[in-house]
Design an enzyme around this catalytic site. Structure first.
Site, PDB file in Angstrom:
ATOM      1  N   GLU A  92       3.485   1.729  -0.080  1.00  0.00           N
ATOM      2  CA  GLU A  92       3.603   2.486  -1.330  1.00  0.00           C
ATOM      3  C   GLU A  92       4.681   3.551  -1.193  1.00  0.00           C
ATOM      4  O   GLU A  92       5.109   3.894  -0.097  1.00  0.00           O
ATOM      5  CB  GLU A  92       2.269   3.122  -1.715  1.00  0.00           C
ATOM      6  CG  GLU A  92       1.478   3.758  -0.575  1.00  0.00           C
ATOM      7  CD  GLU A  92       2.209   4.867   0.167  1.00  0.00           C
ATOM      8  OE1 GLU A  92       2.822   5.715  -0.525  1.00  0.00           O
ATOM      9  OE2 GLU A  92       2.173   4.910   1.404  1.00  0.00           O
ATOM     10  N   GLU A 139       4.800   3.816   3.113  1.00  0.00           N
ATOM     11  CA  GLU A 139       5.839   2.826   2.791  1.00  0.00           C
ATOM     12  C   GLU A 139       5.476   1.405   3.222  1.00  0.00           C
ATOM     13  O   GLU A 139       6.170   0.462   2.884  1.00  0.00           O
ATOM     14  CB  GLU A 139       7.187   3.172   3.443  1.00  0.00           C
ATOM     15  CG  GLU A 139       7.803   4.477   3.018  1.00  0.00           C
ATOM     16  CD  GLU A 139       9.165   4.703   3.674  1.00  0.00           C
ATOM     17  OE1 GLU A 139       9.646   3.802   4.414  1.00  0.00           O
ATOM     18  OE2 GLU A 139       9.760   5.774   3.457  1.00  0.00           O
TER      19      GLU A 139
END
Length: 356
Positions: free
Chosen positions: A174, A317
């Site tokens: 994310e 991430e």
């Protein structure tokens, strides 16, 4: 066109017979039974996934990074400017962020997906944008239930399309300034924990601002009253588009009978939602690393998961998911490439599980 209800209904159960065969095969390899520890249990878990056709294997690998902004940023719960979401999403398309470097090392492709960035569309980023940022959960819901359901279905379909094109191992990630706040709210709701127990520093929030973040999470839960037994209700009320997107990857991969590597704290919150929406998802989830974020232990305990890596990481991430992909491949290599005891005329006495 498949509905979300149909997708959830069609998630297959693990193949118990394939898992038993895998365990028998592993016990006959050139080693004392159990001596490769969790690598063995991981191989058995993989063998039970119908999408892998009864044997631990890895084909193409993909990390899906869900990018979105959050209205709760306005409450002073993050130190980075909101525009950093868009800047970092653009950097991902150039392959220069942490997840991109680690995914390249693992031989995985990074899919950068805009599910709600508050900026103009970014070239090279997959556009699944619901809106330019979700609502401020401190004053109302993040989104409508219909928006959450539609995004879950769209991301699930995208995941299944990748599976049809040869991806057999997924990682979730994310990107979104302030997104540890909704993640903490979700973990608080699903685990019944007070916000103080699960709110951490996120992306280096100063200690002097933690109490405000705790208060924001408590207000979000009090105002929205999410139902902990309804995963979609929790996502739509105190979540965010990126958290919904990660949940959709898990649902889609499970529908295809394929493994998903979790990342850190943000992905734990999405996993809690996914398992509440469809408990059949749980056997397809693989925890990569133990996030350094404060609420990680509580979330993982609720999921009954023990990550493979302890690296004090909290980048997000999908970096941890990418880093753990070689571990999954190692489990497959062990299964297929090790010799067998019988071929070497070795007979081990019983009780050698702890031998070295």
């Amino acid at each position: 066109m498949q509905t979300l209800h149909a997708l959830l209904r069609d998630i297959p159960a693990p193949d118990a017979e394939a898992m038993a065969r895998a365990q028998q095969h592993i016990d006959g390899l050139l080693k004392p039974p159990g001596s490769l520890g969790r690598l063995e249990t991981l191989a058995v878990q993989l063998a039970g996934m119908p999408g892998l056709n009864g044997t631990p294997q890895v084909g193409e690998k993909a990390v899906l990074v869900m990018c979105a902004d959050h209205g709760v940023w306005d409450e002073g719960v993050a130190v980075s400017p909101k525009i950093v979401t868009a800047i970092q999403a653009a950097n991902m398309t150039r392959g220069t962020t942490g997840v991109c470097v680690l995914a390249a090392q693992a031989g995985a492709k990074v899919h950068v997906i805009d599910v709600g960035i508050d900026a103009e569309p970014i070239p090279g980023v997959v556009n699944m944008r619901v809106a330019r940022g979700c609502g401020n959960i401190a004053v109302g819901p993040a989104m409508s239930r219909l928006q959450a359901e539609a995004l879950l279905l769209e991301v699930s379909r995208y995941t299944c399309d990748l599976a049809q094109r040869g991806v057999t191992l997924f990682g979730v990630g994310e990107l979104g300034m302030a997104n540890t706040t909704p993640a903490a709210a979700m973990v608080s709701v699903f685990t019944g924990s007070d916000a103080k127990e699960v709110v951490g520093i996120g992306a280096n929030l100063p200690p002097s601002r933690i109490d405000n973040k705790v208060d924001v999470v408590r207000r979000a839960i009090a105002i929205n009253q999410p139902n902990p037994r309804d995963g979609i209700d929790v996502l739509s009320k105190v979540g965010g588009f990126d958290l919904v997107g990660m949940t959709g990857v898990m649902l889609g991969a499970a529908r295809c009978g394929l493994p998903v590597l979790l990342d850190g704290f943000l992905s734990y919150s999405a996993a809690l939602a996914a398992c509440q929406i469809a408990p059949a998802v749980r056997p397809y989830l693989i925890p990569s690393h133990f996030s350094a974020e404060k609420g990680a232990r509580i979330a993982l305990a609720h999921l009954s998961m023990e990550p493979y890596l302890h690296m004090a990481m909290r980048l997000g991430e999908g970096s941890g998911a990418a880093l753990a992909m070689p571990i999954v491949e190692a489990a497959c290599a062990m299964f297929h490439n090790m010799g067998e005891l019988a071929a070497s005329n070795i007979v081990l006495p019983e009780g050698n599980a702890n031998a070295t």
